[in-house]
Write a protein that holds these residues in place. Structure first.
Motif, PDB file in Angstrom:
ATOM      1  N   ARG A 124       0.800  -1.090   0.041  1.00  0.00           N
ATOM      2  CA  ARG A 124       0.145  -0.011  -0.027  1.00  0.00           C
ATOM      3  C   ARG A 124       0.874   1.304  -0.052  1.00  0.00           C
ATOM      4  O   ARG A 124       0.282   2.429  -0.556  1.00  0.00           O
ATOM      5  CB  ARG A 124      -0.899   0.354   1.352  1.00  0.00           C
ATOM      6  N   SER A 125       1.898   1.111   0.671  1.00  0.00           N
ATOM      7  CA  SER A 125       2.672   2.627   1.085  1.00  0.00           C
ATOM      8  C   SER A 125       3.917   2.606   0.290  1.00  0.00           C
ATOM      9  O   SER A 125       4.556   3.774   0.291  1.00  0.00           O
ATOM     10  CB  SER A 125       3.146   2.284   2.502  1.00  0.00           C
ATOM     11  N   ASN A 126       4.197   2.063  -0.946  1.00  0.00           N
ATOM     12  CA  ASN A 126       5.327   2.100  -1.699  1.00  0.00           C
ATOM     13  C   ASN A 126       5.063   2.509  -2.956  1.00  0.00           C
ATOM     14  O   ASN A 126       5.969   2.528  -3.879  1.00  0.00           O
ATOM     15  CB  ASN A 126       6.198   0.939  -1.737  1.00  0.00           C
ATOM     16  N   GLY A 127       4.028   3.048  -3.157  1.00  0.00           N
ATOM     17  CA  GLY A 127       3.593   3.766  -4.543  1.00  0.00           C
ATOM     18  C   GLY A 127       3.392   2.845  -5.646  1.00  0.00           C
ATOM     19  O   GLY A 127       3.478   2.982  -6.838  1.00  0.00           O
ATOM     20  N   LEU A 128       3.090   1.359  -5.299  1.00  0.00           N
ATOM     21  CA  LEU A 128       3.247   0.349  -6.657  1.00  0.00           C
ATOM     22  C   LEU A 128       1.863   0.568  -7.320  1.00  0.00           C
ATOM     23  O   LEU A 128       0.726   0.905  -6.616  1.00  0.00           O
ATOM     24  CB  LEU A 128       3.406  -0.969  -5.666  1.00  0.00           C
ATOM     25  N   ALA A 129       1.846   0.235  -8.333  1.00  0.00           N
ATOM     26  CA  ALA A 129       0.687   0.201  -9.192  1.00  0.00           C
ATOM     27  C   ALA A 129       0.430  -1.056  -9.791  1.00  0.00           C
ATOM     28  O   ALA A 129       1.121  -1.821  -9.981  1.00  0.00           O
ATOM     29  CB  ALA A 129       0.756   1.399 -10.437  1.00  0.00           C
ATOM     30  N   PRO A 130      -0.793  -1.508  -9.973  1.00  0.00           N
ATOM     31  CA  PRO A 130      -1.119  -2.660 -10.691  1.00  0.00           C
ATOM     32  C   PRO A 130      -0.177  -3.158 -12.024  1.00  0.00           C
ATOM     33  O   PRO A 130      -0.109  -2.061 -12.921  1.00  0.00           O
ATOM     34  CB  PRO A 130      -2.569  -2.645 -11.186  1.00  0.00           C
ATOM     35  N   GLY A 131       0.384  -4.449 -11.714  1.00  0.00           N
ATOM     36  CA  GLY A 131       1.476  -4.696 -12.972  1.00  0.00           C
ATOM     37  C   GLY A 131       2.723  -4.465 -12.523  1.00  0.00           C
ATOM     38  O   GLY A 131       3.899  -4.954 -13.203  1.00  0.00           O
ATOM     39  N   ASP A 132       3.095  -3.663 -11.492  1.00  0.00           N
ATOM     40  CA  ASP A 132       4.452  -3.470 -10.960  1.00  0.00           C
ATOM     41  C   ASP A 132       5.104  -4.820 -10.439  1.00  0.00           C
ATOM     42  O   ASP A 132       4.205  -5.666  -9.689  1.00  0.00           O
ATOM     43  CB  ASP A 132       4.589  -2.438  -9.866  1.00  0.00           C
ATOM     44  N   ARG A 133       6.321  -5.046 -10.582  1.00  0.00           N
ATOM     45  CA  ARG A 133       7.008  -6.280 -10.179  1.00  0.00           C
ATOM     46  C   ARG A 133       7.124  -6.232  -8.606  1.00  0.00           C
ATOM     47  O   ARG A 133       7.402  -5.167  -7.868  1.00  0.00           O
ATOM     48  CB  ARG A 133       8.394  -6.435 -10.739  1.00  0.00           C
ATOM     49  N   VAL A 134       6.916  -7.450  -7.803  1.00  0.00           N
ATOM     50  CA  VAL A 134       6.999  -7.668  -6.434  1.00  0.00           C
ATOM     51  C   VAL A 134       7.984  -8.600  -6.239  1.00  0.00           C
ATOM     52  O   VAL A 134       7.602  -9.698  -6.573  1.00  0.00           O
ATOM     53  CB  VAL A 134       5.600  -7.744  -5.574  1.00  0.00           C
ATOM     54  N   THR A 135       9.045  -8.390  -5.525  1.00  0.00           N
ATOM     55  CA  THR A 135      10.254  -9.610  -5.531  1.00  0.00           C
ATOM     56  C   THR A 135      10.150 -10.073  -4.117  1.00  0.00           C
ATOM     57  O   THR A 135      10.026  -9.289  -3.251  1.00  0.00           O
ATOM     58  CB  THR A 135      11.588  -9.138  -5.925  1.00  0.00           C
ATOM     59  N   GLU A 136      10.531 -11.319  -4.077  1.00  0.00           N
ATOM     60  CA  GLU A 136      11.006 -11.893  -2.621  1.00  0.00           C
ATOM     61  C   GLU A 136      12.062 -11.204  -2.070  1.00  0.00           C
ATOM     62  O   GLU A 136      11.817 -11.003  -0.668  1.00  0.00           O
ATOM     63  CB  GLU A 136      11.209 -13.432  -2.733  1.00  0.00           C
ATOM     64  N   LEU A 137      13.120 -10.901  -2.789  1.00  0.00           N
ATOM     65  CA  LEU A 137      14.043 -10.436  -2.185  1.00  0.00           C
ATOM     66  C   LEU A 137      14.064  -8.799  -1.536  1.00  0.00           C
ATOM     67  O   LEU A 137      14.143  -8.855  -0.264  1.00  0.00           O
ATOM     68  CB  LEU A 137      15.356 -10.263  -3.219  1.00  0.00           C
ATOM     69  N   ALA A 138      13.200  -8.207  -2.336  1.00  0.00           N
ATOM     70  CA  ALA A 138      13.014  -6.591  -1.839  1.00  0.00           C
ATOM     71  C   ALA A 138      12.163  -6.866  -0.674  1.00  0.00           C
ATOM     72  O   ALA A 138      12.220  -6.255   0.513  1.00  0.00           O
ATOM     73  CB  ALA A 138      12.159  -6.057  -2.999  1.00  0.00           C
TER      74      ALA A 138
END
Length: 305
Positions: free
Chosen positions: A33-47
């Motif tokens: 919610r708080s990191n400015g992500l938009a639908p379609g943005d990558r989300v990684t295990e490492l991050a």
């Protein structure tokens, strides 16, 4: 998703994932919610693992659960992406920005010795004119990242702020281990992490400076340096860098060096990534050393990087 009080909030099936995975779920949702992500943005295990300071195994289980619940999309060999920004929990009384703003005020007041090292919740509520629910959210966040701790009985204690001698020793220590981390025998960069770091740095340089930008800047910088330590494959290097981040976090939430220094720091990070991707680890190590030496030379006792 389970619907409570009219708001959809994903929950992990209590019969499947472990307690740690269930505890991580709300923190992952808050990150989304708080990191400015938009639908379609990558989300990684490492991050996520670096942000939460846990191993990737429980993070992987949470991401799999969120994919089943429709928050994330998963494609083989391409990883996870955000399908929909999750709703905030029912009864959310304060936006995340208000928590960050109060964190900055607390950090600034401790930095200037306007706030005592030990204080009660009642004193903080009177001083800042805030409600107990908001204050408890802020204190919980500060406690989670090692900036404050609850005293036995009642009240809270803040960690000591780096003085000049401690700051100098901190940089001497980091200059010893950070350039060496990229020369470690088992060093390996995760391409997904590199992509995430590039995206975050470029987005940050393009965005206007706001009241809570100093928090985002510090966390991004900490994630960069800790990510290189993680890539070393040496747990002791990683633990040492995480400890340094915890020590510096409290005094570095208040940024005073101006936007140009922000851009310089971001460009230096990106150049280090360029050299590492080209396999030029010795040059990258030299750039890290120069980067830290320049940060150590800033006039205020608490530079960001």
């Amino acid at each position: 998703m389970r619907q409570e009080n009219g708001t959809q909030e994903p929950v992990v099936d209590s019969e499947g994932p472990s307690r740690l995975q269930r505890d991580l779920l709300p923190r992952v949702l808050d990150y989304l919610r708080s990191n400015g992500l938009a639908p379609g943005d990558r989300v990684t295990e490492l991050a996520l693992a670096q942000h939460l300071q846990v191993s990737r195994t429980p993070v992987r289980a949470v991401m799999e659960e969120l994919a089943r619940q429709g928050v994330l999309d998963h494609q083989p060999r391409r990883g996870y992406s955000l399908r929909a920004v999750p709703d905030a929990p029912a009864g959310e009384a304060h936006p995340p920005g208000e928590v960050d703003q109060l964190c900055i005020r607390l950090a600034g007041d401790r930095q200037r010795n306007r706030l005592p090292a030990e204080v009660s919740e009642a004193d903080l509520m009177r001083r800042y004119g805030v409600s107990r629910p908001l204050l408890l959210r802020v204190l919980a966040q500060l406690s989670e990242i090692g900036m404050a701790e609850r005293k036995p009985g009642h009240g809270w204690a803040f960690l000591p702020i780096l003085d000049d001698a401690a700051r100098r020793e901190s940089y001497e220590f980091r200059l010893l281990i950070e350039p060496a981390s990229v020369m470690a025998q088992n060093f390996h960069l995760d391409p997904a992490w590199v992509e995430d770091m590039r995206r975050r740095h470029e987005a940050f340089m393009a965005a206007p400076w706001g009241e809570t930008s100093s928090v985002t800047l510090f966390e991004m910088n900490a994630a960069f340096h800790e990510g290189l330590a993680m890539a070393s494959g040496n747990r002791f290097i990683l633990n040492a860098l995480r400890q340094q981040s915890r020590i510096r976090r409290f005094s570095n939430y208040d940024w005073v060096y101006g936007l140009e220094r922000v851009r310089v720091s971001c460009r230096e990070h990106l150049e280090i990534l360029d050299r590492l991707e080209m396999g030029q680890r010795e040059i990258a190590a030299a750039l890290i050393r120069r980067h830290l030496e320049q940060a150590a030379g800033l006039t205020r006792p608490t530079p960001m990087d």
